[in-house]
Design an enzyme around this catalytic site. Structure first.
Site, PDB file in Angstrom:
ATOM      1  N   ASP A  42       0.842  -1.203   0.000  1.00  0.00           N
ATOM      2  CA  ASP A  42       0.000   0.000   0.000  1.00  0.00           C
ATOM      3  C   ASP A  42       0.876   1.251   0.000  1.00  0.00           C
ATOM      4  O   ASP A  42       1.831   1.336   0.772  1.00  0.00           O
ATOM      5  CB  ASP A  42      -0.904   0.009   1.244  1.00  0.00           C
ATOM      6  N   GLU A  65      -1.172 -11.147  -7.813  1.00  0.00           N
ATOM      7  CA  GLU A  65      -2.486 -10.743  -8.341  1.00  0.00           C
ATOM      8  C   GLU A  65      -2.440  -9.293  -8.849  1.00  0.00           C
ATOM      9  O   GLU A  65      -2.912  -8.986  -9.931  1.00  0.00           O
ATOM     10  CB  GLU A  65      -3.571 -10.876  -7.253  1.00  0.00           C
TER      11      GLU A  65
END
Ligand code: SAM
Length: 217
Positions: A118, A194
């Site tokens: 993040d 992913e």
């Protein structure tokens, strides 16, 4: 996409055999108590749904892996992968990596993976970035001397920040690329996460560094 609120995910994880509960109890004895062997331990912090670490663990049975994820509803997806294909050398922890030094002792970890962490774009949140000096100092306390950390992201601003933090924390850059998928050498053995699949399909170049620490505490 965050799957933070899947009903019952917290309860499911609390009873799951692939998750190490109360992980701080195993500080300094992961090899002996959890894996029951002397093989190196590699961890991924912020593993999301776990594709990367699951694939790595199935390709490298001689390495022990621990996948760390903050949110139950995301960790649930990694556990489902394990249920479909059980791996003896992979375990999970649900925790905030801020407390990583409560869970692993000095010299316990050989390698750390951070993938598409993040960005925490506001300056006042920079300390929360998993590759900030603040976190690198924590990793120093759990790494073997000569241990390695690999970080991938498509966020160039975050990557530039991460590169600046490396010398400040006493780590050293071994390899670096601003376009991983067109870097033949660094692409060898690459496992797509992913997020990597999604962002590279959108045409974003992927940045990666490999860094090392010589003097662990
Ligand atoms: N690594 C995966 C990938 O590349 O597909 C997921 C990337 S996603 C952007 C970041 C993940 O890190 C999220 O699942 C988030 O919950 C987790 N995360 C963020 N901060 C964390 C922390 N302090 N401790 C543990 N996990 C964290």
């Amino acid at each position: 996409m965050r799957l933070r609120n899947i009903t019952g995910s917290r309860e499911f994880i609390a009873e799951n055999k692939y998750v190490v509960h109360e992980p701080e109890k195993y500080k300094g004895c992961w090899n002996k108590e959890i894996f029951e062997n002397d093989r190196p331990i590699h961890i991924e912090i912020g593993m999301g749904k776990g594709r990367f670490i699951t694939e790595l663990a199935s390709m490298n049975p001689d390495i022990n892996y621990v996948g760390i994820e903050k949110y139950s509803s995301v960790l649930l997806r990694a556990i489902q992968k394990m249920e479909a294909n059980e791996l003896k050398n992979l375990m999970f922890i649900r925790m905030d990596a801020e407390y990583i030094t409560d869970v692993f002792a000095g010299d316990e970890i050989d390698r750390i993976y951070l993938n598409f962490s993040d960005p925490w774009p506001k300056d006042r949140h920079a300390k929360r970035r998993l590759m900030s000096c603040n976190f690198l100092n924590r990793y120093t306390q759990i790494m073997k001397a000569g241990g390695v950390l690999e970080f991938k992201t498509d966020n160039r601003e975050l990557f530039d920040f991460a590169v600046d933090e490396v010398p400040a924390a006493g780590w050293e850059i071994l390899k670096l690329t601003y376009d991983l998928h067109n870097d033949e050498e660094m692409m060898k053995g690459n496992i797509m996460t992913e997020y990597e699949e999604r962002f590279s399909a959108e045409g974003n170049p992927i940045c990666k560094y490999v860094i090392t620490i010589q003097n662990s505490t």
